[in-house]
Design an enzyme around this catalytic site. Structure first.
Site, short mmCIF file in Angstrom:
data_model
loop_
_atom_site.label_atom_id
_atom_site.label_comp_id
_atom_site.label_asym_id
_atom_site.label_seq_id
_atom_site.Cartn_x
_atom_site.Cartn_y
_atom_site.Cartn_z
N GLY A 167 11.67 -3.34 1.01
CA GLY A 167 11.43 -3.27 2.46
C GLY A 167 11.15 -4.63 3.05
CB SER A 168 9.42 -5.50 6.18
OG SER A 168 8.10 -5.01 5.97
CE LYS B 56 3.14 4.98 2.00
NZ LYS B 56 3.77 5.54 3.22
CB ALA B 57 7.83 10.54 1.61
CG HIS B 58 10.67 4.87 4.50
ND1 HIS B 58 10.67 5.02 5.86
CD2 HIS B 58 10.62 3.54 4.27
CE1 HIS B 58 10.64 3.83 6.43
NE2 HIS B 58 10.61 2.91 5.49
CB CYS C 163 18.01 -6.47 1.41
SG CYS C 163 18.78 -5.59 0.06
CD GLU D 142 16.01 -9.47 6.41
OE1 GLU D 142 14.86 -9.49 5.91
OE2 GLU D 142 16.91 -8.72 5.99
CD GLU E 265 15.31 -6.27 -1.90
OE1 GLU E 265 14.98 -6.88 -0.85
OE2 GLU E 265 16.14 -5.36 -1.94
CG ASN F 13 17.83 -0.66 3.80
OD1 ASN F 13 16.96 -0.25 3.03
ND2 ASN F 13 18.40 -1.84 3.68
#
Lengths: 494, 494
Positions: free
Chosen positions: B206-207, B150-152, B267, B358, B230, B125
Site C-alpha cells: 500500500g501507501s 485485516k480486510a481492506h 505500484c 508518487e 511494499e 488496487n
C-alpha cells in the site's frame, strides 16, 4: 586510520570515500574479492606473536586462546572467500523461454548485489574473530560492500594493528581507497556512522543495550537500514530425567567447563540450566558444585565487564528464592570473575524477569522444576536465544516431543547432548535467533550464509546476454549454481 | 470471520488461536501445506462470476481485469505450493563428517522454519492478488505460518467472500482452526494486530504512510518483528538519445499504455520519465501527448484514491517550472482520473523533493535534461524504487555504463526496453527495492522467494538421524536439494 574521537567532518569524509569505493568494489569479479580476503588471512597470520601479545595485554585472554582465535579469523576469511567465489549466495535465478530457433530469450534474471557501505561494531570478547577483520567484515567484503569498522575501545591497539594489515593488503592488491576504514570514537561517533546517508547496513556483536541503541539509531533515519545485532543470550540447557540419571558425572564435568570457559565471556555461555527436582538432580548439583569450587577464577576482559559481572551476579543472587549453590574456592584477584552456580525454583524463575537476563561471566542458574509440565512452562517463558541445549536419552526424546518443539521455537541452534559453547565456522552453522538474541532472526552472523545480510536481489528484465553480469549470462562463465526455470543447475542456457 | 470493528478482546482471541494453530501447522509435511494452497486456488476459481461481480462493484475495476487477477492469484497459490514442496527455500544445509565405519555423523544441519503468525494487510488496487488470498498470504502459508488478514475496507465484501473460501477449504482438509483468520477494523485494529505478542511478522502492500505506520508499530514492540511493506514507487524510465531517435512512435505508444493502464493504479506505474532535451524529445512528447489526449479516463478504485489523485496531481502541476504537456480530452466523470503528462527541467526536479513523490494515478512527469551528466545527476537524486527502466539501443548501453550502474543501484528490477507495469509471477521476479520502495530491500513480495520473508534458519547440532526433521535426515526422504559439505546435491548421506 584515525586516532582519537572522530569528528563529524571526518565521518563525512570516511563515508564519502566508502561510497566512492563501493561503486568500484562491487563491480570487481568475485575472484578479486576472494583474493583480497585470502590475502588478509595470510597477512593476519604473519602478524606473528607481536600482534598476539598486544591482544593479550588489552584483553587479558591467554595467548594460546588468542592464537586459536586468530587462526579461526583467518579461516573465516578464507572459507567465506571460497563461498563468495562458489557463488551459491548469489541465488542466481533465471526464468526464460526460447525463441522459434530455440535460442534462450532474455526473460527475467535475478541475483544478489551488495547493499553498500557496512558499518561494523566489533565485540569485546573476540578481538579477532568478531572485530576488525572478523565475521561481519568478512561477510560484507564478500558481498561487495566496503566496510567501516569502529574500533572497540577495549582493544583499540589490536584493532589498529589489524586495520593496518587490511589496509596494506588492499594497497598491495590495488583495491579502491575507501574499501576499508578504521575509526575510533565513542557513542556519538557510532550514532553518526549508523545515521550517515551512505551507510547501508550495520553489523554488531555485543550487549543488548548496545545493539538496541544502534537498531534505534538506524530506525530513526529518513531511510531505515538493516541492523544485524547479535546481542547474546542465556542459552538454556534442558536436562531431562533419563539423562541426569544415566550420566550425571559427565554432564556435571562438561557443564562446569562450558560455564567457566573463557571466564564465561561467550555469547553462547550456558547461563540457565533446567531440570526436574529429584535425588539425581541433587547429586548432579553437588557434582557440578564440586567442579565449580575447584575452578580457578580468570581475569575478565576489562574492568567494565568485570564490574558489570560483579554487580549483575550480586543482584541475581539476591533475588527471592535464589540460592547460591557453589562458588569457586580460589580467591579472585584483580578483575577475576568468580565462577558461581545458583539455584531457584521454577515458579520463582517464571515470575521474575530479572532472572531471565544474561549475567555475562562464569555464572549459571539451575531452575528446579516440580515436573515436566513446569519444565514446559519454563521453556515457554524464556525469550529468544542463540542456542538451547537438550541433554536427553533416546527415551527422553520420545517422551517429550512437545517440550522439544517448544524449545525449538525459542532458539537459533538446538544442541543435543552437547554444550552450547563452541561455534563451528561452517555453512550449516546458524549463529542467530529470535529477538532479543538478535535483531533479525532470519540471518546468521557465523558461516558463509552471513553474507546474505549485506546483499539484496536485483532482477534484470529483458536484458540481452551481452549486457548481463557474468553471473547471469547464458554461458554461465563463472560455472555457478543457478535456478533455471525452477531447476538448480550449473548448465549453460543453450 | 468477524464483522465490524474488531475489539481488543477479539484480537487476543484471534491471536491465541493463531498461536495454537502455529504449533500444529508448522509440523505438517510440506505436501499438506501445498495441498491446502492448491485447494484454495481451485476453490477461488470456483467462486465464479458472482465473486468477480462483488469485486467489480467494490473496486470499479473491469470484470475481465478482475478475472485475470483472480487467475493470477490462483496461479500464485499453486506455483508457491510447488515451490514449497520443491523445498529449495528451506536452504537445507548439512556439514558432517563420517565415523570410522564411514557412517555419517550428526554434525550440524540447518533448515528454514516458520516465524509464527503473520498479519497481512492487503492492497486496495489488487483485491485478489495482493489481498486476502494474495501473495503475502500464500508465502506465509507456504512457510508454515498461520495468517491473519485485516480486510481492506475498500473491498471488504470481496475479502469476506475470499476468506470464506479459505476457511471452508481449511475445514474440508481438517487443518487446525486458527490457521487463517479474517478481521475487519481500522487503524487501531491494525496497530493492535501488529503489536500483539503472538504476531511474528507483517506483510503489507500500500501507501508509504500506511507502510511506515505499521513499520513503526512493529519497532515500538518490546520485541520488534520484521515488517515487509511494499510501499510503491515512481518507477523512473530513462530514455536514452539513440533510442528516442530510433523509435519515438513505439516508445510513445507503449509509454502511454503503461502510464494509463488500470487508471495508473499500479505500484509499477511509470511516474517519471527522464530524457535529454532535443528535437527528438519534443517529437516524442508530442506523440505521447497525442496518445494521452485520446485516452479515455477510467473510474478509480474508490473516492479516497480519486480525491488523492486530484489533489496530488494539482499540487504537482502547480510546482515551479512544471508544465502540463497533455491532458485527456474526454471529460472525466464521477471518480474518473484524468490521464495527464507534465514536463519539468532537470534542475528544478532535483531541487524539488515533492516532484519525486508518487502521484498515484494516470500521471507521469518528463524530466528534461541538458545533457547526459544531468541525467546522471537525476539518477543519483532519485530514492529507492521497485523498478527502473532503460530505453536504449546497444550503442546507448555501451556509451552509458556509469549511468546504468547508478540506475541499477536505486532499483529492485531493471527493465531494458520495456515498460515497468506487468509483474510476472515467477521465481526470477524481484518485486522489492531499496527504501522507500519497501522496508527491507533484501526480500521480494512476488515470486516464491517471498516465502523467505516469513522463515528463519534453525540449526540442529549433534541430533541423531531418527530425531531430525525429514528435510535433514541422512536418507533425504523428501528428495530436496541440500548443501552437503558445501556441495548442492539431492543425494542421500551414506
Amino acid at each position: 586510520m584515525m586516532e582519537a574521537e572522530t569528528t563529524t567532518k571526518d565521518i563525512d569524509k570516511v563515508m564519502n570515500n566508502a561510497w566512492k569505493a563501493f561503486h568500484e568494489y562491487r563491480k570487481l569479479p568475485l575472484k578479486k574479492r576472494a583474493d583480497f580476503m585470502r590475502a588478509m588471512a595470510v597477512a593476519l597470520e604473519e602478524g606473528g606473536d607481536t600482534l598476539l601479545e598486544i591482544a593479550v595485554s588489552e584483553t587479558n585472554l591467554p595467548l594460546a586462546r588468542l592464537r586459536n582465535e586468530r587462526t579461526r579469523t583467518a579461516f573465516q576469511l578464507t572459507s567465506y572467500a571460497d563461498a563468495c567465489e562458489r557463488g551459491n549466495w548469489l541465488e542466481a535465478t533465471i526464468d526464460t523461454k526460447h525463441d522459434e530457433n530455440n535460442k534462450p530469450l532474455p526473460g527475467l534474471r535475478k541475483m544478489q548485489v551488495p547493499l553498500g557501505p557496512v558499518v561494523v561494531f566489533g565485540a569485546s570478547n573476540f578481538p579477532f574473530a568478531y572485530s576488525t577483520a572478523g565475521g561481519d567484515t568478512a561477510c560484507a567484503l564478500a558481498a561487495g560492500c566496503p566496510v567501516i569498522v569502529k574500533a572497540h575501545p577495549a582493544h583499540a591497539k589490536t584493532s589498529d594493528w589489524v586495520a593496518d594489515i587490511i589496509l596494506q593488503t588492499a594497497r598491495i592488491l590495488n583495491l579502491p581507497d575507501g574499501i576499508f576504514t578504521h575509526v575510533h570514537g565513542g557513542n556519538e561517533t557510532g550514532k553518526q556512522l549508523v545515521q550517515h546517508p551512505y551507510t547501508k547496513a550495520v553489523g554488531f556483536t555485543g550487549s543488548f543495550a548496545g545493539g538496541m541503541a544502534l537498531y534505534n539509531f538506524a530506525n530513526q533515519r529518513k531511510d531505515p537500514i538493516p541492523v544485524f545485532a547479535e546481542m547474546g543470550s542465556v542459552n538454556p540447557v534442558f536436562i531431562l530425567p533419563g539423562k541426569i540419571r544415566e550420566d550425571a558425572e559427565t554432564l556435571a564435568k562438561n557443564m562446569a567447563v562450558s560455564i567457566t570457559l573463557g571466564s564465561g565471556q561467550f555469547c553462547t555461555n550456558p547461563g540457565l540450566m533446567i531440570a526436574i527436582k529429584s535425588e539425581e538432580l541433587d547429586r548432579f548439583m553437588s557434582l557440578l558444585g564440586e567442579q565449580i569450587r575447584l575452578t580457578e577464577p580468570a581475569t575478565m576482559l576489562h574492568p567494565g565487564i568485570y564490574n558489570s559481572y560483579v554487580e549483575k551476579r550480586e543482584i541475581a543472587l539476591s533475588q527471592a528464592k535464589v540460592e547460591t549453590v557453589a562458588v569457586a574456592e580460589h580467591d579472585a584477584l584483580g578483575n577475576q570473575g568468580t565462577p558461581t552456580i545458583a539455584s531457584v525454583d521454577a515458579a520463582a524463575f517464571i515470575q521474575n524477569n530479572l532472572l531471565h537476563k544474561e549475567v555475562f561471566g562464569p555464572y549459571s542458574l539451575m531452575i528446579q522444576c516440580d515436573n515436566l509440565e513446569q519444565m514446559q512452562a519454563v521453556a515457554l517463558s524464556i525469550e529468544g536465544q542463540l542456542t538451547a541445549s537438550v541433554m536427553a536419552t533416546e527415551n527422553d526424546l520420545h517422551e517429550n516431543v512437545l517440550l522439544i518443539e517448544s524449545i525449538k521455537n525459542i532458539c537459533g541452534r538446538l544442541v543435543l547432548n552437547g554444550v552450547p559453547t563452541g561455534v563451528e565456522v561452517c555453512q550449516a552453522m546458524h549463529h542467530g535467533g529470535p529477538f532479543p538474541a538478535t535483531t533479525d532472526s532470519r540471518f546468521t552472523s557465523v558461516g558463509a550464509d552471513g553474507i546474505k545480510r549485506f546483499s539484496r536481489p536485483i532482477c534484470f528484465q529483458n536484458w540481452s546476454n551481452d549486457f548481463l553480469p557474468e553471473e547471469l549470462k547464458n554461458e554461465n562463465p563463472l560455472h555457478i549454481y543457478r535456478t533455471v526455470n525452477n531447476v538448480l543447475t550449473k548448465d549453460p542456457l543453450i
